[in-house]
Design an enzyme around this catalytic site. Structure first.
Site, short mmCIF file in Angstrom:
data_model
loop_
_atom_site.label_atom_id
_atom_site.label_comp_id
_atom_site.label_asym_id
_atom_site.label_seq_id
_atom_site.Cartn_x
_atom_site.Cartn_y
_atom_site.Cartn_z
N LYS A 185 78.15 54.47 52.81
CA LYS A 185 76.76 54.88 53.04
C LYS A 185 75.80 54.36 51.96
O LYS A 185 76.23 53.90 50.90
CB LYS A 185 76.68 56.41 53.11
CG LYS A 185 77.49 57.00 54.26
CD LYS A 185 76.98 56.52 55.61
CE LYS A 185 77.63 57.22 56.79
NZ LYS A 185 79.05 56.98 56.96
N1 T4K Z 1 78.06 61.28 61.54
C1 T4K Z 1 77.86 59.98 61.68
C2 T4K Z 1 76.77 59.51 62.57
C3 T4K Z 1 78.63 59.06 60.96
O1 T4K Z 1 78.43 57.73 61.11
C4 T4K Z 1 79.63 59.54 60.10
C5 T4K Z 1 80.47 58.64 59.35
C6 T4K Z 1 79.81 60.93 59.97
C7 T4K Z 1 78.99 61.78 60.71
C8 T4K Z 1 80.88 61.55 59.11
O2 T4K Z 1 80.67 61.38 57.73
P1 T4K Z 1 81.96 61.38 56.75
O3 T4K Z 1 82.86 62.53 57.11
O4 T4K Z 1 82.63 60.05 56.86
O5 T4K Z 1 81.30 61.59 55.39
C9 T4K Z 1 83.19 54.46 58.59
C10 T4K Z 1 83.13 55.63 57.65
O6 T4K Z 1 84.41 56.10 57.29
C11 T4K Z 1 82.33 56.77 58.19
O7 T4K Z 1 81.92 57.52 57.06
C12 T4K Z 1 81.09 56.30 58.93
N2 T4K Z 1 80.38 57.39 59.53
C13 T4K Z 1 81.45 55.30 59.98
C14 T4K Z 1 80.24 54.79 60.75
O8 T4K Z 1 82.07 54.19 59.35
P2 T4K Z 1 85.21 53.14 59.54
O9 T4K Z 1 86.50 53.61 60.06
O10 T4K Z 1 84.47 52.10 60.30
O11 T4K Z 1 85.31 52.70 58.00
P3 T4K Z 1 86.22 51.61 57.30
O12 T4K Z 1 87.15 52.29 56.39
O13 T4K Z 1 86.77 50.68 58.32
O14 T4K Z 1 85.13 50.86 56.41
C15 T4K Z 1 84.27 49.88 56.94
C16 T4K Z 1 84.26 48.71 55.95
O15 T4K Z 1 83.68 49.12 54.73
C17 T4K Z 1 85.64 48.21 55.60
O16 T4K Z 1 85.98 47.17 56.47
C18 T4K Z 1 85.50 47.72 54.16
C19 T4K Z 1 84.33 48.50 53.62
N3 T4K Z 1 84.76 49.54 52.67
C20 T4K Z 1 85.16 50.76 53.14
C21 T4K Z 1 85.57 51.74 52.27
C22 T4K Z 1 86.01 53.09 52.77
C23 T4K Z 1 84.79 49.27 51.32
O17 T4K Z 1 84.42 48.12 50.92
N4 T4K Z 1 85.16 50.24 50.44
C24 T4K Z 1 85.56 51.46 50.86
O18 T4K Z 1 85.90 52.32 50.03
O19 T4K Z 1 84.33 54.46 59.39
#
Ligand code: T4K
Length: 372
Positions: A185
């Site tokens: 975020k």
């Molecule tokens: N409501 C809405 C509308 C939301 O979009 C979200 C979360 C929430 C509620 C819930 O909030 P939280 O409980 O998460 O606080 C990601 C996030 O995990 C999620 O927080 C977010 N929305 C959602 C839109 O995206 P993924 O599964 O696409 O994330 P991930 O791990 O594939 O990360 C995306 C890219 O970011 C990775 O390819 C590489 C990069 N990355 C990711 C992480 C975690 C990094 O460079 N470092 C990192 O530490 O869900």
């Protein structure tokens, strides 16, 4: 491009040396969690920065959403958008609430207030809209409807850190707003979340709920949960706050360059930012329409071949997922705009450390593919 991988986002981290004194302080105090000094400081600092009266920090945005619904004792049916991250609706199921999906506005891709009233039944108790990509949903019209029907409004403001409309924080709209402070975020505490509320009594109830329901050592007021943010995360937040304006400025420069370079690419649509909105550049979605010679998924794959890892936020639609698709409101015929957006969307990389040269290269790939 070269061999680097560029992801849809990447957290901007402050210099490690600046975090060490915070760690030292945590080690010295031996207070690791449970409303410690950094937690208290961050709540105060965020109230000031965001221009909101009360904020309760959480371990993540999902638990914060679940707690927000519990705090307002929401029952029965809740009107929400299918075009969001899955946890918007999951937070309802975890509270034994029934999501009622309403289509999005074709221009903003946020919940369409014109479609809300026809979805209200005697069981409806709340509306759960999302400020998708940090762009505000029509809060004025939603509040008007909520007032007429006596409904609560909880905004999923996960993407909307720092966003203002007409000079006012959009986080003050409705009864509660919920932020995500996840690593992906605009402002992050590694993992984290927050509920914004308007009065002291509600803040107190939320604080009890996130601490198992404890009001004092022996009094449990409600079936609470453990939603607390640790001192480590709060310290990270305090440090990140020093850099967040700079991070948003960089994001806005990146999105401006994307807009300029993609403006004339046939078949690529963009979302407009209304003139009265101060946006945070949380995401940069483009929409691949029928005039583009290859499909959205083919463009997604083409970019990946060049090491560019965009994401299809939000595809598939929540209403198409197995645990939701049987609901009467999940019928695709009732959700044409959300379906169209989910089929066309591709979020391009945007994060503060993304070089403008890389943005230009990404746009060249998209432009070249548009020429067949
Ligand atoms: N409501 C809405 C509308 C939301 O979009 C979200 C979360 C929430 C509620 C819930 O909030 P939280 O409980 O998460 O606080 C990601 C996030 O995990 C999620 O927080 C977010 N929305 C959602 C839109 O995206 P993924 O599964 O696409 O994330 P991930 O791990 O594939 O990360 C995306 C890219 O970011 C990775 O390819 C590489 C990069 N990355 C990711 C992480 C975690 C990094 O460079 N470092 C990192 O530490 O869900």
């Amino acid at each position: 491009m070269d061999n680097r991988k560029i992801y849809v986002t990447q957290p901007a981290l402050p210099p490690l040396a600046e975090f060490i004194p915070y760690l030292q302080e945590i080690w010295n105090s031996k207070t690791l969690t449970n409303n410690g000094p950094y937690h208290q400081q961050l709540e105060k600092a965020l109230c000031e920065y965001l221009g909101v009266p009360h904020i309760a920090l959480f371990c993540n945005g999902t638990i914060a959403l679940m707690t927000a619904l519990k705090a307002l004792r929401i029952q029965g049916e809740v009107i929400t958008t299918p075009y969001s991250f899955v946890c918007t609706s999951h937070s309802l199921l975890w509270n034994d609430l029934q999501p009622v999906f309403v289509d999005v506005d074709p221009v903003t891709l946020n919940l369409d207030p014109r479609r809300i009233e026809e979805a209200i039944t005697p069981q409806t108790s709340a509306i759960l809209p999302v400020h998708c990509y940090g762009l505000p949903v029509n809060t004025v019209e939603i509040q008007r409807i909520a007032d007429v029907y006596g409904l609560k409004v909880i905004y999923d403001a996960a993407h909307a850190f720092g966003v203002k409309q007409k000079g006012e924080s959009i986080l003050n709209a409705g009864d509660l707003s919920v932020l995500s402070l996840h690593a992906t975020k605009v402002f992050n505490t590694f993992e984290g979340g927050a509920i914004i509320c308007q009065d002291e009594k509600t803040k107190q109830r939320i604080d009890y709920l996130k601490n198992f329901g404890f009001a004092d050592e022996v009094t449990v007021m409600a079936p609470g949960i453990n939603g607390k943010m640790s001192e480590l995360n709060a310290a990270m937040g305090l440090l990140q706050l020093k850099y967040v304006d700079e991070a948003i400025e960089k994001r806005l420069r990146i999105q401006a360059l994307y807009r300029e370079l993609l403006a004339d690419v046939r078949g690529i649509e963009q979302l407009a930012v209304p003139d009265d909105v101060e946006w945070n550049g949380a995401y940069f979605p483009v929409f691949v329409n029928g005039h583009y010679p290859i499909s959205r998924d083919a463009l997604y794959a083409r970019l990946q071949e060049h090491g560019i890892h965009g994401r299809r936020y939000f595809f598939p639609l929540i209403s198409s997922m197995p645990m939701y698709r049987g609901l009467p409101s999940a019928n695709p015929r009732k959700l044409p705009n959300a379906h169209q957006a989910a089929e066309k969307v591709l979020c391009l990389p945007i994060f503060p450390d993304l070089a403008l040269e890389d943005v230009a290269k990404i746009c060249v790939i998209i432009d070249e593919a548009s020429r067949g």
